[in-house]
Structure formats: structure tokens, C-alpha cells
Design a protein around this motif. Sequence first.
Motif, short mmCIF file in Angstrom:
data_model
loop_
_atom_site.label_atom_id
_atom_site.label_comp_id
_atom_site.label_asym_id
_atom_site.label_seq_id
_atom_site.Cartn_x
_atom_site.Cartn_y
_atom_site.Cartn_z
N ARG A 7 68.29 40.57 -31.15
CA ARG A 7 67.70 39.99 -29.94
C ARG A 7 66.53 40.84 -29.45
O ARG A 7 65.48 40.31 -29.06
CB ARG A 7 68.75 39.86 -28.84
CG ARG A 7 69.74 38.74 -29.05
CD ARG A 7 70.73 38.63 -27.90
NE ARG A 7 71.72 37.60 -28.20
CZ ARG A 7 71.55 36.31 -27.98
NH1 ARG A 7 70.42 35.88 -27.42
NH2 ARG A 7 72.50 35.44 -28.27
N LEU A 8 66.71 42.14 -29.47
CA LEU A 8 65.64 43.02 -29.01
C LEU A 8 64.42 42.93 -29.90
O LEU A 8 63.27 42.92 -29.42
CB LEU A 8 66.14 44.46 -28.93
CG LEU A 8 67.10 44.77 -27.76
CD1 LEU A 8 67.64 46.18 -27.88
CD2 LEU A 8 66.38 44.58 -26.43
N ARG A 9 64.64 42.87 -31.20
CA ARG A 9 63.49 42.73 -32.11
C ARG A 9 62.75 41.43 -31.86
O ARG A 9 61.51 41.40 -31.82
CB ARG A 9 63.97 42.80 -33.57
CG ARG A 9 64.37 44.19 -34.03
CD ARG A 9 64.50 44.25 -35.54
NE ARG A 9 65.58 43.37 -36.02
CZ ARG A 9 66.84 43.76 -36.17
NH1 ARG A 9 67.19 45.00 -35.85
NH2 ARG A 9 67.76 42.92 -36.62
N LEU A 10 63.50 40.35 -31.66
CA LEU A 10 62.86 39.06 -31.39
C LEU A 10 62.14 39.08 -30.05
O LEU A 10 61.01 38.57 -29.93
CB LEU A 10 63.93 37.96 -31.41
CG LEU A 10 63.44 36.53 -31.12
CD1 LEU A 10 62.34 36.12 -32.09
CD2 LEU A 10 64.61 35.55 -31.17
N LEU A 11 62.76 39.67 -29.05
CA LEU A 11 62.14 39.73 -27.72
C LEU A 11 60.86 40.56 -27.74
O LEU A 11 59.88 40.21 -27.07
CB LEU A 11 63.13 40.31 -26.71
CG LEU A 11 64.25 39.36 -26.28
CD1 LEU A 11 65.35 40.14 -25.56
CD2 LEU A 11 63.71 38.25 -25.40
N LYS A 12 60.85 41.64 -28.50
CA LYS A 12 59.63 42.44 -28.61
C LYS A 12 58.50 41.62 -29.23
O LYS A 12 57.35 41.67 -28.77
CB LYS A 12 59.88 43.69 -29.44
CG LYS A 12 60.65 44.78 -28.72
CD LYS A 12 60.56 46.11 -29.45
CE LYS A 12 61.00 46.01 -30.89
NZ LYS A 12 60.85 47.28 -31.62
N ARG A 13 58.83 40.86 -30.26
CA ARG A 13 57.80 40.03 -30.90
C ARG A 13 57.31 38.94 -29.95
O ARG A 13 56.10 38.66 -29.87
CB ARG A 13 58.36 39.40 -32.18
CG ARG A 13 58.69 40.41 -33.28
CD ARG A 13 59.00 39.70 -34.59
NE ARG A 13 59.46 40.62 -35.61
CZ ARG A 13 60.74 40.80 -35.95
NH1 ARG A 13 61.68 40.10 -35.35
NH2 ARG A 13 61.07 41.65 -36.90
N LEU A 14 58.24 38.31 -29.24
CA LEU A 14 57.86 37.24 -28.32
C LEU A 14 57.00 37.76 -27.17
O LEU A 14 56.03 37.11 -26.77
CB LEU A 14 59.11 36.55 -27.76
CG LEU A 14 59.93 35.71 -28.74
CD1 LEU A 14 61.20 35.21 -28.07
CD2 LEU A 14 59.10 34.53 -29.25
N SER A 15 57.36 38.92 -26.63
CA SER A 15 56.58 39.47 -25.52
C SER A 15 55.19 39.89 -25.96
O SER A 15 54.20 39.68 -25.24
CB SER A 15 57.31 40.65 -24.89
OG SER A 15 57.58 41.66 -25.85
N LEU A 16 55.09 40.46 -27.16
CA LEU A 16 53.76 40.84 -27.67
C LEU A 16 52.94 39.59 -27.96
O LEU A 16 51.73 39.55 -27.67
CB LEU A 16 53.91 41.69 -28.93
CG LEU A 16 52.62 42.30 -29.48
CD1 LEU A 16 51.97 43.20 -28.44
CD2 LEU A 16 52.92 43.09 -30.75
N ALA A 17 53.59 38.56 -28.52
CA ALA A 17 52.89 37.30 -28.73
C ALA A 17 52.43 36.71 -27.40
O ALA A 17 51.36 36.10 -27.31
CB ALA A 17 53.80 36.31 -29.46
N GLY A 18 53.22 36.92 -26.36
CA GLY A 18 52.85 36.44 -25.04
C GLY A 18 51.57 37.08 -24.53
O GLY A 18 50.75 36.42 -23.88
#
Length: 349
Positions: A7-18
Amino acid sequence: MLDVDARLRLLKRLSLAGVVFTVTVILVGVWTRLVDAGLGCPDWPGCYGRLVVPDVDTANLHSPDAPLETFKAWVEMVHRYIASGLGMLVLAILLVGMPLRRHAGYPWGVCLALLAVILLQGAFGAFTVTLQLWPQVVTLHLLGGISVMLLFLWLHLRLRQYERRRAPLARRRLSPLWGVAMALLVLQLGLGGWTSSNYAGIACQGFPTCNGEWWPDTDWSEGFHLTQTVGPNYLHGKLHAEARTAIQVGHRLGALLLGLSLLALAWRHWRERRLRPVLATLLGGYAIQVGVGVANVLWWLPLGLALLHTAGAVALVIVMALAVWQSRLPGCLTTAKEEQGSKKEWVHA
């Protein structure tokens, strides 16, 4: 089901994409305004009552007083589609991160703030159209977009910290100079948005003088009259020349004050070796931004340079946020002298 690490890895990617996605939305929004497409669709959220740009006959039946210009309508709708995608990204972050919301140190508050600001941005997007490009709303819409970008960036940094430590981390207190520099940066962003929304970008011809004078005729009360009534249409602006000149002069003075504050900040913290790269980047970005602003004035605001000026402002905000983050980290007080002393101790050992 995803485990905590996944979840943390996915959230990091999503926030950076944001962060990247929000910068794109901001620049597309600025491009929409620069090509006079802000009212390409007279209604919201649709375009002449449709989810896609309709044909001329349908548009005339819906809004006979607002003739369809197909290119401008599509530019406006593309901007809305992209902005809607940004909202979906925020919802995805909330859903993925919800199982972690009660974990100590997880930045759930930042996620909720992101949701609140993105909803407010949607309202500002609607008001931009329904209030006919009212400068107050257009300026707040720009500041709101930058706020969304900052929240995505802050969330990404907090997630990286949480992944390493899984607990809250004590923070250094910032010196007052940081507060002054950040306040002046926000002020300058607001002045830039106000200059743009009132079409005052070339109110002054020439640099460093304005229309051949160091202090030209200005109307400050009208130029910064924030409570004027909502007009029928603010496309191309409604202010007279002296009022627009006051806005442009104010923007230039704001840039000068911001530059002085950044120099003072660099002078105050230059001994902290960990801060030197980000402070140097901050000063370099400011210098480039000033150069692009001057070029916009001298070359009469060409589209590419106008977009670059906005991109430079966004980049300056990102660097400032990274500088603040770095300065608040514990152990960021090592000076060059102290570091040299520690190296000598290591050699002797």
C-alpha cells in the motif's frame, strides 16, 4: 488484499503522479486562459448542455447569446476532463490509504486536506465560468491549484518518511526568515495571478522602467479593488490603463521583495551544508523566473514565454517546499566547520 508495504509503495507512486498531474492541469488551465478559451463553454459542468462539445445548431439552441467557437470549447472541455481525472486520483489515494488511517505517523490528515482542497477547486472551476472570469475567482483558482500540488508533494514526502520510520518524527523549528520568504512567495503568486486575470501583463512597456518612467501614472485603489461587483464578462479585462499599470508595478515590487528575502535566507543558512544545494537551486530558479518575466514584457507576452513563466513559478514553489522540508529535518544544523572537525576526528581515530 494489499499488505502495508505494498500500500505504501502504491501510495508513494500515486502521490508523486499527483504532483506531475497537477502541474499539467495548472499549465493547461493557464494555456486555456491565454488562448481566451476560459469561456469557450458558457455553462458548467457541461458544454452547451452536453458532456462533449456539440455542433453549432445544438449550441445555438442552448445559448444563442454565446456563439460556439469549436476550438475554444474543446480547449475548455479538455481542461475540465483532466481536472476531473485529478479528483479521481485523490479518491484513489483515500481508498488505498484508508486501512492505514489509524496507524501512528500515517499522514491521514494530509489526505483529508487534499480532498477538501480538490473539492474547493472544483467549486472555483464552476465559479470561474458562471462568474464570467471574475479576477478574484480566477486568482484563487490558480492559488488553489498550486495548493493541491503542494499537498500531493507533502503527502509524498510524509509517506517516504513514514515508510522508513513508521512513527512520527520530531521536527526542527524554522527561523523567522523562512516564514517571511514563504509569505512573500505566496504574495507574489497572488500578484502574478491578479496580473494575469486582469490582463495587466504588458501594462508596462520596457524594463526596468515602466512606459519610459521609473514611477508611471498609477491607480492603486482601482487596480487592487477587491470588492468590485461581478461584471457581465471579464474576458480581456475591464480596468483602465493606470489601474493595470499599478498591478504590473505591484508585481514587480513583489518580485524585488521576494528576491531580497531569498538572499537573506541563503545568507542566514548557507553554513548548513545540507541546505546549500536547495538554497542555490532556489536562488537560481528565482533568477531564471525574473529573466523570463522581463522577456515577457520586452517581447509582448508571447504564448510560449507566458506558459514558461507560470511553469517557473510552479517550480519555485516546489523548490521552496523541498527547502522547507529539508530545513525541518533533525540534524540539519551541521556547518562546514563542524563537518571538517568530525572528519579530522575520524582520521585520528
